[in-house]
Design a protein around this motif. Structure first.
Motif, short mmCIF file in Angstrom:
data_model
loop_
_atom_site.label_atom_id
_atom_site.label_comp_id
_atom_site.label_asym_id
_atom_site.label_seq_id
_atom_site.Cartn_x
_atom_site.Cartn_y
_atom_site.Cartn_z
N PRO A 54 0.74 -1.33 0.23
CA PRO A 54 0.17 -0.02 0.02
C PRO A 54 0.83 1.15 0.01
CG PRO A 54 -0.92 -1.55 1.53
CD PRO A 54 0.32 -2.20 1.01
N GLY A 55 0.29 2.32 -0.64
CA GLY A 55 1.26 3.54 -0.94
C GLY A 55 0.86 4.26 -2.05
N PRO A 56 1.36 3.59 -3.24
CA PRO A 56 1.69 2.29 -3.46
C PRO A 56 3.41 2.34 -3.12
CG PRO A 56 1.28 3.35 -5.63
CD PRO A 56 0.78 4.29 -4.52
N GLN A 57 3.94 1.18 -2.85
CA GLN A 57 5.30 0.94 -2.33
C GLN A 57 5.63 -0.06 -3.61
OE1 GLN A 57 7.20 3.02 -0.65
NE2 GLN A 57 5.49 4.06 0.60
N MET A 58 5.97 0.23 -4.76
CA MET A 58 6.17 -0.94 -5.59
C MET A 58 7.84 -0.97 -5.92
SD MET A 58 4.21 -1.67 -9.21
CE MET A 58 4.45 -3.23 -10.37
N PHE A 59 8.18 -2.27 -5.98
CA PHE A 59 9.69 -2.84 -6.38
C PHE A 59 9.61 -3.99 -7.06
CE2 PHE A 59 8.56 -3.30 -1.76
CZ PHE A 59 8.66 -4.58 -1.49
N SER A 60 10.87 -4.19 -7.41
CA SER A 60 11.22 -5.47 -8.22
C SER A 60 11.82 -6.75 -7.24
CB SER A 60 11.99 -5.47 -9.28
OG SER A 60 13.34 -5.12 -9.02
N SER A 61 11.77 -7.91 -7.47
CA SER A 61 12.27 -8.81 -6.77
C SER A 61 13.94 -8.64 -6.69
CB SER A 61 12.13 -10.22 -7.04
OG SER A 61 10.65 -10.41 -7.18
N TYR A 62 14.31 -7.92 -7.59
CA TYR A 62 16.00 -7.69 -7.55
C TYR A 62 16.35 -6.89 -6.53
CZ TYR A 62 20.23 -6.21 -9.76
OH TYR A 62 21.57 -6.02 -9.87
N GLU A 63 15.19 -5.95 -5.93
CA GLU A 63 15.39 -4.91 -4.95
C GLU A 63 15.28 -5.53 -3.54
OE1 GLU A 63 17.28 -2.56 -5.67
OE2 GLU A 63 16.86 -2.50 -7.89
N ASP A 64 14.46 -6.91 -3.50
CA ASP A 64 14.15 -7.31 -2.16
C ASP A 64 14.94 -8.64 -1.86
OD1 ASP A 64 12.26 -7.69 -0.31
OD2 ASP A 64 10.70 -8.76 -1.52
N HIS A 65 15.06 -8.89 -0.58
CA HIS A 65 16.03 -9.95 0.14
C HIS A 65 15.10 -10.65 0.84
CE1 HIS A 65 19.62 -11.65 1.98
NE2 HIS A 65 19.97 -11.60 0.59
N SER A 66 13.83 -10.48 0.88
CA SER A 66 12.91 -11.17 1.59
C SER A 66 12.77 -12.49 0.90
CB SER A 66 11.67 -10.35 1.94
OG SER A 66 10.85 -10.14 0.72
N LYS A 67 12.06 -13.40 1.79
CA LYS A 67 11.77 -14.76 1.29
C LYS A 67 10.36 -15.26 1.89
CE LYS A 67 16.47 -14.75 2.21
NZ LYS A 67 16.94 -13.86 1.06
N TRP A 68 9.41 -15.33 0.99
CA TRP A 68 7.99 -15.79 1.35
C TRP A 68 7.39 -16.23 0.08
CZ3 TRP A 68 3.95 -12.84 -1.41
CH2 TRP A 68 4.59 -11.82 -1.93
N CYS A 69 6.25 -17.02 0.72
CA CYS A 69 5.54 -17.48 -0.67
C CYS A 69 4.01 -17.41 -0.27
CB CYS A 69 6.06 -18.93 -0.99
SG CYS A 69 5.77 -20.06 0.21
N VAL A 70 3.12 -17.48 -1.12
CA VAL A 70 1.67 -17.64 -1.03
C VAL A 70 1.15 -18.62 -1.77
CG1 VAL A 70 1.29 -15.23 -0.15
CG2 VAL A 70 1.21 -15.75 -2.46
N SER A 71 -0.18 -19.22 -1.22
CA SER A 71 -0.70 -20.04 -2.42
C SER A 71 -1.32 -19.42 -3.59
CB SER A 71 -1.62 -20.95 -1.75
OG SER A 71 -2.81 -20.19 -1.04
N TYR A 72 -1.22 -19.92 -4.74
CA TYR A 72 -1.79 -19.41 -5.89
C TYR A 72 -3.28 -19.22 -5.80
CZ TYR A 72 -3.22 -18.43 -10.80
OH TYR A 72 -3.49 -18.08 -11.93
N ALA A 73 -3.88 -20.36 -5.19
CA ALA A 73 -5.37 -20.31 -5.08
C ALA A 73 -5.70 -19.74 -3.81
CB ALA A 73 -5.83 -21.74 -5.36
N PHE A 74 -6.87 -18.53 -4.07
CA PHE A 74 -7.11 -18.06 -2.98
C PHE A 74 -7.80 -18.92 -1.80
CE2 PHE A 74 -6.58 -14.70 -6.07
CZ PHE A 74 -6.33 -13.69 -5.48
N LYS A 75 -8.29 -19.95 -2.19
CA LYS A 75 -9.17 -20.89 -1.22
C LYS A 75 -8.26 -21.49 -0.50
CE LYS A 75 -9.14 -24.80 -4.77
NZ LYS A 75 -8.22 -25.50 -3.87
N ASP A 76 -6.88 -21.70 -0.64
CA ASP A 76 -5.89 -22.34 -0.03
C ASP A 76 -5.51 -21.65 1.23
OD1 ASP A 76 -6.44 -24.82 -1.28
OD2 ASP A 76 -4.84 -24.27 -2.62
#
Length: 324
Positions: free
Chosen positions: A259-281
């Motif tokens: 939110p903000g928006p605060q937009m950046f590429s994965s090249y600039e991001d050292h975090s490691k996270w994942c989400v399920s592609y399907a919203f129901k999961d």
């Protein structure tokens, strides 16, 4: 009594501690919370330069990311307030703590240690450039022996710890690691269910260096039974491509928008996270391993949940991904 102790755990900047006094994750106002998540923003966000110290904040009492009024190096933010508890208690014989980092202060960086983080509250200038995530969870002490077991698999590089003798029988693995001993493990990886103080279920995936595979593709996606969108540092030349070769697919996120928006590429991001592609999961995992061939043979892990607040926040943060 032992069962009145509290435990606080940080993932990505990872600290473990508990004591006879009440220790908890603290929110931005200094009040105890069951969990919180911080997303530190990178310096460069779509070519707009920031300080590298701003961060977004999320906990169980809010419905979406909030821009903090503090900076990540401030003692008045959630991280500073929470870590201050350790500094007041670290010399006490009634406290247990462990501090570790794959690149600890003033020490060299050998790659055979687990790719896990731990530090005292002193945010380094080198940490300003890239995005990072941090997860704090409050557990009752009955969960601590389970977390102690997971430490044997991730093989952390400990540079400061204390396990008084009264606690050693309950957290034998942690005591061994604190004594610079290598605990025995029967299998190369381990999955445990953990429950926070207020009843939130988390699943801890921990792998040793003997499990030589991409943790997301080979284990987590197949175990959770869902396709995953993965955010990890795509800065090096041997990052793994999106993978659709198994029953459940893993696809690399290429851009993030908060939110903000605060937009950046994965090249600039050292975090490691994942989400399920399907919203129901509704799966969200935060961890310490990149999708990188060089890290397939490292220890590390992920903490996963089906918390709807966490899932919504991270799923909406996914601004683009690369299909197989």
């Amino acid at each position: 009594m032992f069962f009145f102790f509290k435990l606080c755990v940080f993932v990505l900047s990872f600290m473990i501690c508990f004591s006879e006094a009440v220790i908890s994750c603290f929110n931005e106002d200094g009040r105890p919370v069951d969990w919180f998540i911080i997303y530190k923003l990178p310096i460069y966000k779509m070519e707009v330069k920031g300080s590298g110290l701003e961060y977004m904040y999320l906990d169980s009492t809010v419905t979406n990311w909030q821009m903090s009024t503090h900076t990540i190096n401030s003692s008045r933010g959630a991280l500073g307030r929470t870590l201050t508890q350790l500094y007041y208690k670290y010399k006490s014989n009634s406290s247990v703590y462990m501090i570790y980092n794959d690149a600890p202060p003033e020490l060299k960086y050998p790659s055979h240690y687990g790719h896990t983080k731990e530090r005292g509250y002193d945010y380094p200038s080198s940490g300003k450039y890239y995005g990072q995530t941090l997860n704090c969870i409050t557990y009752n002490s009955i969960q601590f022996p389970l977390i102690s077991q997971q430490l044997a698999f991730i093989y952390p590089r400990v540079y400061n710890c204390s396990v008084p003798p009264a606690f050693s029988p309950h957290i034998a693995v942690m005591a061994q690691i604190c004594d610079a001993k290598t605990p025995f493990i029967k299998t190369p990886k381990n999955l445990l269910k953990l429950v926070s103080e207020r009843g939130q279920t988390f699943f801890s995936f921990a792998k040793s260096p003997y499990y030589v595979d991409d943790i997301y593709t080979g284990w987590v996606a197949q175990t959770l039974g869902t396709d995953l969108l993965v955010e990890s540092w795509m800065h090096q030349g041997h990052q793994l491509p999106s993978n659709c070769s198994l029953s459940h697919h893993v696809m690399n996120i290429v851009s993030v928008c908060l939110p903000g928006p605060q937009m950046f590429s994965s090249y600039e991001d050292h975090s490691k996270w994942c989400v399920s592609y399907a919203f129901k999961d509704q799966w969200t995992c935060l961890g310490d391993l990149n999708r990188d061939s060089g890290q397939a043979g490292r220890g590390g892990g992920l903490i996963c949940s089906q918390n709807p607040i966490i899932y919504k926040a991270f799923r909406q943060a996914m601004a683009g991904y690369k299909h197989c």
